[in-house]
Write an enzyme that holds these catalytic residues in place. Sequence first.
Site, PDB file in Angstrom:
ATOM      1  N   ARG A 105     -70.886 -53.188  68.791  1.00 20.36           N
ATOM      2  CA  ARG A 105     -70.565 -51.846  68.301  1.00 20.36           C
ATOM      3  C   ARG A 105     -71.414 -51.461  67.085  1.00 20.36           C
ATOM      4  NH1 ARG A 105     -65.704 -48.721  68.986  1.00 20.36           N
ATOM      5  NH2 ARG A 105     -64.881 -49.549  70.904  1.00 20.36           N
ATOM      6  N   TYR A 212     -71.951 -60.368  77.757  1.00 14.02           N
ATOM      7  CA  TYR A 212     -72.843 -60.612  76.620  1.00 14.02           C
ATOM      8  C   TYR A 212     -73.081 -59.289  75.900  1.00 14.02           C
ATOM      9  CZ  TYR A 212     -74.142 -65.184  78.604  1.00 14.02           C
ATOM     10  OH  TYR A 212     -74.122 -66.461  79.079  1.00 14.02           O
ATOM     11  N   ASP A 292     -61.579 -39.175  70.684  1.00 15.08           N
ATOM     12  CA  ASP A 292     -60.208 -39.691  70.676  1.00 15.08           C
ATOM     13  C   ASP A 292     -59.223 -38.724  70.021  1.00 15.08           C
ATOM     14  OD1 ASP A 292     -60.960 -41.982  71.957  1.00 15.08           O
ATOM     15  OD2 ASP A 292     -60.485 -43.354  70.310  1.00 15.08           O
TER      16      ASP A 292
HETATM   17  C1  LIG Z   1     -60.538 -52.650  72.478  1.00 11.80           C
HETATM   18  C2  LIG Z   1     -61.331 -51.405  72.779  1.00 11.80           C
HETATM   19  C3  LIG Z   1     -62.467 -51.468  73.584  1.00 11.80           C
HETATM   20  C4  LIG Z   1     -63.199 -50.296  73.875  1.00 11.80           C
HETATM   21  N1  LIG Z   1     -64.321 -50.380  74.658  1.00 11.80           N
HETATM   22  C5  LIG Z   1     -65.036 -49.254  74.934  1.00 11.80           C
HETATM   23  C6  LIG Z   1     -66.224 -49.316  75.723  1.00 11.80           C
HETATM   24  O1  LIG Z   1     -66.650 -50.402  76.166  1.00 11.80           O
HETATM   25  N2  LIG Z   1     -66.897 -48.154  75.972  1.00 11.80           N
HETATM   26  C7  LIG Z   1     -66.481 -46.939  75.483  1.00 11.80           C
HETATM   27  O2  LIG Z   1     -67.146 -45.921  75.728  1.00 11.80           O
HETATM   28  N3  LIG Z   1     -65.351 -46.864  74.720  1.00 11.80           N
HETATM   29  C8  LIG Z   1     -64.630 -47.973  74.436  1.00 11.80           C
HETATM   30  N4  LIG Z   1     -63.509 -47.900  73.663  1.00 11.80           N
HETATM   31  C9  LIG Z   1     -63.074 -46.581  73.147  1.00 11.80           C
HETATM   32  C10 LIG Z   1     -63.886 -46.145  71.950  1.00 11.80           C
HETATM   33  O3  LIG Z   1     -63.906 -47.154  70.957  1.00 11.80           O
HETATM   34  C11 LIG Z   1     -63.294 -44.884  71.351  1.00 11.80           C
HETATM   35  O4  LIG Z   1     -62.909 -44.015  72.358  1.00 11.80           O
HETATM   36  C12 LIG Z   1     -64.319 -44.209  70.437  1.00 11.80           C
HETATM   37  O5  LIG Z   1     -64.560 -45.009  69.304  1.00 11.80           O
HETATM   38  C13 LIG Z   1     -63.830 -42.819  70.044  1.00 11.80           C
HETATM   39  O6  LIG Z   1     -64.775 -42.218  69.192  1.00 11.80           O
HETATM   40  P1  LIG Z   1     -64.291 -41.144  68.136  1.00 11.80           P
HETATM   41  O7  LIG Z   1     -65.518 -40.724  67.392  1.00 11.80           O
HETATM   42  O8  LIG Z   1     -63.451 -40.119  68.778  1.00 11.80           O
HETATM   43  O9  LIG Z   1     -63.337 -41.952  67.156  1.00 11.80           O
HETATM   44  P2  LIG Z   1     -63.703 -43.178  66.224  1.00 11.80           P
HETATM   45  O10 LIG Z   1     -64.906 -43.876  66.714  1.00 11.80           O
HETATM   46  O11 LIG Z   1     -62.429 -43.924  66.051  1.00 11.80           O
HETATM   47  O12 LIG Z   1     -64.116 -42.510  64.837  1.00 11.80           O
HETATM   48  C14 LIG Z   1     -63.214 -41.782  64.052  1.00 11.80           C
HETATM   49  C15 LIG Z   1     -63.770 -41.751  62.637  1.00 11.80           C
HETATM   50  O13 LIG Z   1     -63.027 -40.826  61.859  1.00 11.80           O
HETATM   51  C16 LIG Z   1     -62.741 -41.387  60.595  1.00 11.80           C
HETATM   52  N5  LIG Z   1     -61.539 -40.711  60.078  1.00 11.80           N
HETATM   53  C17 LIG Z   1     -60.269 -40.860  60.501  1.00 11.80           C
HETATM   54  N6  LIG Z   1     -59.441 -40.079  59.806  1.00 11.80           N
HETATM   55  C18 LIG Z   1     -60.201 -39.418  58.892  1.00 11.80           C
HETATM   56  C19 LIG Z   1     -59.920 -38.462  57.867  1.00 11.80           C
HETATM   57  N7  LIG Z   1     -58.671 -38.033  57.624  1.00 11.80           N
HETATM   58  N8  LIG Z   1     -60.950 -37.981  57.130  1.00 11.80           N
HETATM   59  C20 LIG Z   1     -62.241 -38.409  57.350  1.00 11.80           C
HETATM   60  N9  LIG Z   1     -62.553 -39.328  58.296  1.00 11.80           N
HETATM   61  C21 LIG Z   1     -61.546 -39.814  59.059  1.00 11.80           C
HETATM   62  C22 LIG Z   1     -62.546 -42.855  60.901  1.00 11.80           C
HETATM   63  O14 LIG Z   1     -62.688 -43.656  59.738  1.00 11.80           O
HETATM   64  C23 LIG Z   1     -63.650 -43.093  61.927  1.00 11.80           C
HETATM   65  O15 LIG Z   1     -64.880 -43.416  61.330  1.00 11.80           O
HETATM   66  C24 LIG Z   1     -62.766 -49.048  73.362  1.00 11.80           C
HETATM   67  C25 LIG Z   1     -61.632 -48.994  72.551  1.00 11.80           C
HETATM   68  C26 LIG Z   1     -60.925 -50.157  72.261  1.00 11.80           C
HETATM   69  C27 LIG Z   1     -59.713 -50.064  71.411  1.00 11.80           C
END
Ligand SMILES: Cc1cc2nc3c(=O)[nH]c(=O)nc-3n(C[C@H](O)[C@H](O)[C@H](O)COP(=O)(O)OP(=O)(O)OC[C@H]3O[C@@H](n4cnc5c(N)ncnc54)[C@H](O)[C@@H]3O)c2cc1C
Length: 379
Positions: A105, A212, A292
């Site tokens: 990651r 991997y 998310d």
């Molecule tokens: C075990 C596991 C395995 C996974 N494997 C995969 C995979 O193989 N492939 C894939 O595509 N997805 C995978 N996912 C899903 C993926 O990790 C998430 O869907 C993805 O990270 C979502 O991206 P995002 O930018 O929406 O949220 P995030 O990546 O969670 O980023 C949110 C950001 O917002 C910040 N934030 C939160 N609240 C605030 C606030 N109030 N003010 C300012 N900043 C804030 C956080 O600190 C964070 O940096 C996996 C998830 C898990 C749990």
Amino acid sequence: MPNTLSIAIVGAGMGGLTAAATLRQAGFDVQVYEQAPRFARIGAGIQMMPNSMKVLREIGVEARIRPVSFQPYSHLNRTWDTGEVVRELPMPESLFGAPYLCMHRAELHDALRAVLPRDIIHLGRKLVGIEQSGERVTLTFENGMHAQADAVVGADGVHSVVRDLIVGPDAPIHKGRIAYRAVFPAALMNGFDIGRSRTKWWGRDRHIVIYYTTAARSEVYFVTSVPEPAEWMTRESWSAKGDVKELRAAYEGFHHDVRAVLEACPDCHKWAILEREPLERWSDGPVVLIGDAAHPMTPYMAQGGATAMEDAAVLARCLKKEDDVETAFRLFEQHRKPRTSRIQAISSANTWMKGGDEDTTWLYGYDAWNAPLNSTQPN
Ligand SMILES: Cc1cc2nc3c(=O)[nH]c(=O)nc-3n(C[C@H](O)[C@H](O)[C@H](O)COP(=O)(O)OP(=O)(O)OC[C@H]3O[C@@H](n4cnc5c(N)ncnc54)[C@H](O)[C@@H]3O)c2cc1C
């Protein structure tokens, strides 16, 4: 939309950083606000499917991660004890027009940051409030600082504050499952090779995915889904530790190849798997949700990060196409929601590649840069 539009992105995760790149590429003025004071190296792997690789290609990230990533031969699905192959989908680059890569990651996050100017990412800015007055939106951070923008993108993940502020708080659904995960040096396996594919081992009520994370096959990653009494349902957290002995016990009787990985693994993390229903709406005026924050899903299809990246590409296209922000956000939601809701539902049922999913083209063949924007089909 005029290029003078200023956009504040809340969250510098997978979706937020990708959106910063796609929106800048479309010519907009972008600033990113992240709550964390610094970026930590989360011990986890991530699979990037061809649908997300197409997004990453256009913003210059594919070229950075390709040399360091593991490129699996196939999605391999095997039975937990006998090892019988349930389904195998070879994933040559020619199949969907982009590679299928697995990596750490942190490598992906670093590559996303590397295509952005440093001074647009503001760390230590935890959003606590959003207020709209006239044409401008004011963001308030926990440290008392403020920022203004014409539009706001909530990319702040599963516990989204932006979502709570614009559509109200929602309660996560507990289905009593957790994920153990670990990344560790392949050398600890004393020569045992986990093979050329990404393998999902299907048990009766649990599974484990192993691959991997480096081109040199020097690092192994696994992630599981195991039933767990509801008492352990903490918040989703990347840092909660698990007990490796409990993990090994949970996979007692599994095939030798699985046992070999778990025996070699020195320690692990534990993650509560929580789910949420699709939201009623993703935007309110000049504020929109992506990733998310908009459509959290179980990790079973490896599509959470991928769909956040697709969102980023489509959002930039919609803002470029329409004359006002609200119409652009409505078009964005109208195009994206059927697809992400479909993925959320299959991911929740955990049936992908278990049988019945013969057509994988709608998922991996989707091209966020070229999909017709006025189509409401779930692909
Ligand atoms: C075990 C596991 C395995 C996974 N494997 C995969 C995979 O193989 N492939 C894939 O595509 N997805 C995978 N996912 C899903 C993926 O990790 C998430 O869907 C993805 O990270 C979502 O991206 P995002 O930018 O929406 O949220 P995030 O990546 O969670 O980023 C949110 C950001 O917002 C910040 N934030 C939160 N609240 C605030 C606030 N109030 N003010 C300012 N900043 C804030 C956080 O600190 C964070 O940096 C996996 C998830 C898990 C749990």
